[in-house]
Write a protein that holds these residues in place. Structure first.
Motif, PDB file in Angstrom:
ATOM      1  N   GLN A 139      -5.311   1.368   2.255  1.00  0.00           N
ATOM      2  CA  GLN A 139      -5.133   1.498   0.679  1.00  0.00           C
ATOM      3  C   GLN A 139      -6.623   1.206   0.449  1.00  0.00           C
ATOM      4  O   GLN A 139      -6.927  -0.154   0.760  1.00  0.00           O
TER       5      GLN A 139
ATOM      6  N   PHE B   4      -1.032   2.413   7.172  1.00  0.00           N
ATOM      7  CA  PHE B   4      -1.152   2.866   5.996  1.00  0.00           C
ATOM      8  C   PHE B   4      -2.369   2.185   5.444  1.00  0.00           C
ATOM      9  O   PHE B   4      -2.478   1.030   5.255  1.00  0.00           O
TER      10      PHE B   4
ATOM     11  N   ILE C 192      -1.262   6.735  -5.470  1.00  0.00           N
ATOM     12  CA  ILE C 192      -0.207   5.521  -5.865  1.00  0.00           C
ATOM     13  C   ILE C 192      -0.948   4.591  -6.887  1.00  0.00           C
ATOM     14  O   ILE C 192      -1.750   4.113  -6.375  1.00  0.00           O
TER      15      ILE C 192
ATOM     16  N   PHE D 223      -3.806   5.443   0.850  1.00  0.00           N
ATOM     17  CA  PHE D 223      -3.238   5.501  -0.697  1.00  0.00           C
ATOM     18  C   PHE D 223      -4.409   5.322  -1.660  1.00  0.00           C
ATOM     19  O   PHE D 223      -5.301   4.323  -1.183  1.00  0.00           O
TER      20      PHE D 223
ATOM     21  N   ARG E 269       7.522   4.055  -4.059  1.00  0.00           N
ATOM     22  CA  ARG E 269       6.567   5.014  -3.351  1.00  0.00           C
ATOM     23  C   ARG E 269       6.305   4.640  -2.148  1.00  0.00           C
ATOM     24  O   ARG E 269       6.161   5.226  -1.079  1.00  0.00           O
ATOM     25  N   LEU E 270       6.096   3.198  -1.942  1.00  0.00           N
ATOM     26  CA  LEU E 270       5.665   2.793  -0.661  1.00  0.00           C
ATOM     27  C   LEU E 270       6.728   2.646   0.425  1.00  0.00           C
ATOM     28  O   LEU E 270       6.710   2.924   1.526  1.00  0.00           O
ATOM     29  N   GLU E 271       7.970   2.483   0.033  1.00  0.00           N
ATOM     30  CA  GLU E 271       9.105   2.671   0.867  1.00  0.00           C
ATOM     31  C   GLU E 271       9.328   4.096   1.404  1.00  0.00           C
ATOM     32  O   GLU E 271       9.589   4.388   2.676  1.00  0.00           O
TER      33      GLU E 271
ATOM     34  N   HIS F 151      -4.971  -3.298   3.348  1.00  0.00           N
ATOM     35  CA  HIS F 151      -6.037  -3.148   2.325  1.00  0.00           C
ATOM     36  C   HIS F 151      -7.412  -3.053   2.659  1.00  0.00           C
ATOM     37  O   HIS F 151      -8.134  -4.049   2.736  1.00  0.00           O
TER      38      HIS F 151
ATOM     39  N   HIS G  24       2.644  -6.183  -3.961  1.00  0.00           N
ATOM     40  CA  HIS G  24       3.416  -5.166  -3.096  1.00  0.00           C
ATOM     41  C   HIS G  24       4.427  -6.125  -1.938  1.00  0.00           C
ATOM     42  O   HIS G  24       5.598  -5.896  -2.067  1.00  0.00           O
TER      43      HIS G  24
ATOM     44  N   HIS H 173       0.313  -2.112   6.693  1.00  0.00           N
ATOM     45  CA  HIS H 173      -0.454  -1.608   5.277  1.00  0.00           C
ATOM     46  C   HIS H 173      -1.886  -2.210   5.147  1.00  0.00           C
ATOM     47  O   HIS H 173      -1.750  -3.687   5.077  1.00  0.00           O
TER      48      HIS H 173
ATOM     49  N   TYR I  99       6.566   4.669   3.977  1.00  0.00           N
ATOM     50  CA  TYR I  99       6.728   3.699   5.270  1.00  0.00           C
ATOM     51  C   TYR I  99       7.938   4.491   6.203  1.00  0.00           C
ATOM     52  O   TYR I  99       7.840   4.567   7.252  1.00  0.00           O
TER      53      TYR I  99
ATOM     54  N   ALA J  52       6.862   0.366  -5.444  1.00  0.00           N
ATOM     55  CA  ALA J  52       7.527  -0.149  -4.392  1.00  0.00           C
ATOM     56  C   ALA J  52       8.057   1.151  -3.744  1.00  0.00           C
ATOM     57  O   ALA J  52       8.357   1.183  -2.496  1.00  0.00           O
TER      58      ALA J  52
END
Length: 359
Positions: free
Chosen positions: A111, A109, A168, A143, A353-355, A87, A20, A85, A358, A351
């Motif tokens: 994950q 966010f 995701i 996520f 989807r992440l953008e 994890h 990522h 983000h 965010y 990426a």
């Protein structure tokens, strides 16, 4: 993220986070990756500022790790970030980090990588009551990888918490490589933690069956010990399996290189959600044998990306034989895997989807 170590013990989430970060940095974002650290491992990601902070155990297991330095840094610099983000697992690095970032008013966010699922053990219940539910309920989004993980996170959150959850997939860069390798004898690889859930002993039993039937191959095991190494070495010694070797652990980020040297990759574990080593094997152009119990296996099987197996040693041996005997079958799996990497599992699509999240 929780932990980066010389033995790659936290391999999957590290690979995902690094992927990522690299792709987002390539797109022009300023990206910092912060992690607990064993004081030995090295991690360099193009375009990314990597901050490693000593992590120490205050209780048994990875869940007992904490990193005062990481949490202190985040407390001082959380306001510098537009999005954080995390994890996240049930541990004392990422859960406090998530709550700290939320307390500073940051967009957070989470994950969970299949690590935050219903668990009746006392320690898991304590984490959930004190920390996990608060983080899940306050995050901008959580996520998850599969429908099963969606249900699991919802169950952990409980009736009083309604997290915003988005599905995701994991992703890797497409390399467009060939399945054919100039490897003689062929190498059949197990690359995972030597934890009972990964079932290295099932791999060893399959290697024994094939060795005794005259199959000419090297059966290589790579991964840190998490409980099964002694039993594995005892089994190897008892049955005098010279074709079966243990090559130790490898550093975070080294999986694709090892996979690229193998003829076939075997992951006989149960309870997997979306194993990153499978995607890394796809990227390396190495055919994959995976248990049909893995959450992502039905989708991969439908696309023709893997050779599915029940996970029983005899069926693992059958699948290995089929791939070693057929270069056409190996090539077909690699071609299907490359197709999946082009769209569904491409790091660029992830990426995107992440953008969106965010923003």
């Amino acid at each position: 993220m929780t932990y980066i170590s010389e033995d790659g013990a936290f391999g999957g989430p590290v690979a995902v986070a690094a992927g990522h970060a690299e792709e987002l940095a390539r797109r022009g974002h300023q990206v910092d990756l912060l992690a607990g650290w064993d004081g030995k491992a090295r991690l360099s990601i193009p375009g990314v500022n990597v901050g490693l902070f000593r992590a120490r155990k205050v209780a048994p297991g990875l869940s007992g790790l904490t990193s005062i330095g990481l949490l202190s840094y985040l407390r001082a610099h959380a306001a510098d970030y537009d999005a954080i983000h995390v994890h996240m697992g049930r541990d004392l690095v990422t859960l406090p980090a998530a709550l700290l970032a939320l307390s500073k008013g940051r967009r957070v966010f989470l994950q969970t990588h299949g690590m935050v699922m219903p668990d009746n053990r006392a320690l898991a219940k304590a984490f959930d009551a004190a920390l996990t539910r608060r983080a899940l309920g306050r995050a901008d989004s959580v996520f998850v990888l599969t429908d099963a993980e969606f249900d699991g996170v919802t169950a952990v959150a409980g009736e009083t918490v309604t997290p915003v959850i988005a599905r995701i997939p994991n992703g890797v860069a497409t390399r467009g490589v060939s399945a054919e390798r100039d490897v003689d004898p062929p190498v059949v690889l197990f690359l995972a933690r030597l934890h009972p859930r990964k079932r290295v002993l099932a791999f060893a039993e399959a290697a024994r069956e094939l060795s005794e039937s005259g199959v000419r191959a090297t059966f290589r095991v790579i991964g840190p010990d998490e409980g099964d190494l002694a039993a594995f070495l005892a089994y190897k010694s008892e049955h005098r399996l010279n074709q079966l070797e243990y090559a130790g652990a490898i550093a975070s980020g080294a999986a694709v290189e090892e996979l690229s040297k193998a003829t076939v990759y075997v992951l006989p574990s149960f309870g997997e959600v979306f194993p990153m080593t499978v995607l890394e094997s796809f990227a390396a152009g190495t055919p994959v044998i995976l248990t049909d119990e893995c959450a992502i296996a039905p989708d991969l099987t439908a696309r023709g990306c893997i050779e599915p197996t029940t996970g029983e040693p005899r069926d693992i041996a059958r699948a290995i034989t089929q791939l070693l005997d057929s270069s056409d079958r190996r090539a077909a799996l690699v071609e299907a895997a490359n197709d999946a990497l082009t769209d569904w599992l491409a790091i660029g699509a992830v990426a995107d989807r992440l953008e969106e999240a965010y923003a």
